[in-house]
Scaffold this motif. Structure first.
Motif, PDB file in Angstrom:
ATOM      1  N   LYS A  91       0.819  -1.204   0.000  1.00  0.00           N
ATOM      2  CA  LYS A  91       0.000   0.000   0.000  1.00  0.00           C
ATOM      3  C   LYS A  91       0.855   1.258   0.000  1.00  0.00           C
ATOM      4  O   LYS A  91       0.519   2.262  -0.614  1.00  0.00           O
ATOM      5  N   GLU A  92       2.018   1.193   0.704  1.00  0.00           N
ATOM      6  CA  GLU A  92       2.840   2.392   0.823  1.00  0.00           C
ATOM      7  C   GLU A  92       3.537   2.754  -0.479  1.00  0.00           C
ATOM      8  O   GLU A  92       4.095   3.840  -0.596  1.00  0.00           O
ATOM      9  N   LEU A  93       3.523   1.857  -1.470  1.00  0.00           N
ATOM     10  CA  LEU A  93       4.163   2.145  -2.744  1.00  0.00           C
ATOM     11  C   LEU A  93       3.229   2.836  -3.729  1.00  0.00           C
ATOM     12  O   LEU A  93       3.671   3.361  -4.739  1.00  0.00           O
ATOM     13  N   ALA A  94       1.932   2.819  -3.467  1.00  0.00           N
ATOM     14  CA  ALA A  94       0.954   3.325  -4.417  1.00  0.00           C
ATOM     15  C   ALA A  94       0.982   4.848  -4.475  1.00  0.00           C
ATOM     16  O   ALA A  94       1.393   5.532  -3.529  1.00  0.00           O
ATOM     17  N   ALA A  95       0.551   5.393  -5.614  1.00  0.00           N
ATOM     18  CA  ALA A  95       0.389   6.842  -5.729  1.00  0.00           C
ATOM     19  C   ALA A  95      -0.722   7.305  -4.800  1.00  0.00           C
ATOM     20  O   ALA A  95      -1.686   6.571  -4.538  1.00  0.00           O
ATOM     21  N   GLN A  96      -0.593   8.521  -4.269  1.00  0.00           N
ATOM     22  CA  GLN A  96      -1.595   9.064  -3.349  1.00  0.00           C
ATOM     23  C   GLN A  96      -1.987  10.458  -3.813  1.00  0.00           C
ATOM     24  O   GLN A  96      -1.166  11.210  -4.340  1.00  0.00           O
ATOM     25  N   TYR A  97      -3.253  10.773  -3.576  1.00  0.00           N
ATOM     26  CA  TYR A  97      -3.785  12.040  -4.058  1.00  0.00           C
ATOM     27  C   TYR A  97      -4.502  12.776  -2.929  1.00  0.00           C
ATOM     28  O   TYR A  97      -5.088  12.159  -2.037  1.00  0.00           O
ATOM     29  N   ALA A  98      -4.444  14.089  -2.988  1.00  0.00           N
ATOM     30  CA  ALA A  98      -5.168  14.943  -2.045  1.00  0.00           C
ATOM     31  C   ALA A  98      -5.719  16.132  -2.817  1.00  0.00           C
ATOM     32  O   ALA A  98      -5.179  16.517  -3.865  1.00  0.00           O
ATOM     33  N   THR A  99      -6.792  16.711  -2.294  1.00  0.00           N
ATOM     34  CA  THR A  99      -7.426  17.864  -2.937  1.00  0.00           C
ATOM     35  C   THR A  99      -7.171  19.116  -2.106  1.00  0.00           C
ATOM     36  O   THR A  99      -7.242  19.084  -0.870  1.00  0.00           O
ATOM     37  N   ILE A 100      -6.877  20.215  -2.786  1.00  0.00           N
ATOM     38  CA  ILE A 100      -6.698  21.511  -2.132  1.00  0.00           C
ATOM     39  C   ILE A 100      -7.952  22.345  -2.385  1.00  0.00           C
ATOM     40  O   ILE A 100      -8.362  22.533  -3.536  1.00  0.00           O
ATOM     41  N   TYR A 101      -8.570  22.819  -1.309  1.00  0.00           N
ATOM     42  CA  TYR A 101      -9.767  23.649  -1.413  1.00  0.00           C
ATOM     43  C   TYR A 101      -9.475  25.060  -0.922  1.00  0.00           C
ATOM     44  O   TYR A 101      -8.671  25.260  -0.007  1.00  0.00           O
ATOM     45  N   GLN A 102     -10.145  26.002  -1.518  1.00  0.00           N
ATOM     46  CA  GLN A 102     -10.163  27.362  -0.989  1.00  0.00           C
ATOM     47  C   GLN A 102     -11.401  27.508  -0.129  1.00  0.00           C
ATOM     48  O   GLN A 102     -12.517  27.215  -0.567  1.00  0.00           O
TER      49      GLN A 102
END
Length: 282
Positions: A91-102
């Motif tokens: 799991k630690e090798l997978a790509a990870q995504y996050a969203t930035i909100y205003q």
């Protein structure tokens, strides 16, 4: 450090084997994330407040309770590629995504407004959290910085019982403790002997060495899927934190009503069930 599930001390032979196995691709842990803005905004941006909500409970709760926001960017932590022949699912090798909100009463405009929210439903692996933090804070340079996260109850070393009460604790840099905003926080500090990991620890360390203010609100979570009681308590804690750090305009955007918390409970359950089901096929 003892195993958080069994409380056993690690076997050095096993640790050494893991270290040797990771050596061929360990440098990839230092690769920073890619920040992409939805407008032509150039980094760095300098908001008054940055809130990082990491983990299923924190990310989904903040997305549900911040009533006025718009997505202005994304954070992508690239996938780590192990040597050929090592096809173990990690799991630690997978790509990870996050969203930035205003966060704003009137959305629109450049992302460097009064407050930004970063919501990451996935926990950044501890070994990648320093690179993730450095990458984010090179692109976003806030005056005030807060992390909302959680730790498993097995890692907690305080006197409270997470099965009976909602346990929320605060970790602060020296600059944050010495600031006028620290008065009237109404939040307990983390008990001695309890360690935080991941992004929360990386952010506190990053800001401490630079003599900058940062706080981490850490909840003690009994189960992978948070229940309604825990989310109500966490919502109240985030509200106190925002009133402490932000102006009235920003803190008023936090609306943890029953409908918002109920929606967060449903979304957390669906997200966990989806991730648990996906593990059956990896």
């Amino acid at each position: 450090m003892e195993d958080p599930l069994t409380a056993d001390d690690p076997v050095r032979g096993g640790v050494a084997a893991e270290e040797e196995e990771a050596r061929p691709y360990s440098q990839q842990y230092l690769i920073p994330p890619t920040i992409r803005w939805s407008t032509s905004e150039q980094s760095p941006v300098e908001p008054e407040l940055l809130v990082i909500a990491e983990g299923l409970a924190a990310a989904i709760l903040t997305e549900c309770c911040v009533q006025s926001k718009q997505a202005v960017g994304t954070i992508e932590l690239p996938q780590i590629h192990p040597p050929s022949g090592d096809d173990l699912p990690r799991k630690e090798l997978a790509a990870q995504y996050a969203t930035i909100y205003q966060m704003a009463s009137e959305v629109g405009g450049a992302p460097g407004g009064a407050a930004l929210l970063v919501a990451s439903t996935s926990l950044v692996p501890p070994e990648r959290s320093v690179a993730w933090t450095r990458g984010l804070l090179s692109a976003v340079r806030p005056t005030q910085l807060a992390v909302v996260s959680a730790m498993p109850a097995a890692q907690f070393r305080g006197a409270g019982d997470a099965a009976e009460d909602v346990l929320l604790y605060l970790v602060s840099t020296t600059a944050a403790r010495d600031s006028p905003a620290a008065s009237g926080a109404e939040l307990q500090t983390l008990p001695s002997g309890t360690l935080i990991l991941g992004v929360a620890a990386a952010v506190i360390q990053h800001r401490e060495v630079r003599q900058e203010a940062a706080v981490a609100l850490v909840g003690v979570q009994m189960a992978p899927v948070p229940d309604q009681t825990y989310l109500h308590g966490l919502a109240a804690g985030v509200g106190k934190l925002l009133r402490r750090l932000a102006g009235e305009q920003v803190s008023q955007l936090w609306q943890p009503d029953k409908a918002a918390v109920r929606q967060a409970v449903i979304r957390c359950d669906r997200a966990y069930r989806g991730s648990a089901a996906s593990l059956l096929y990896t």
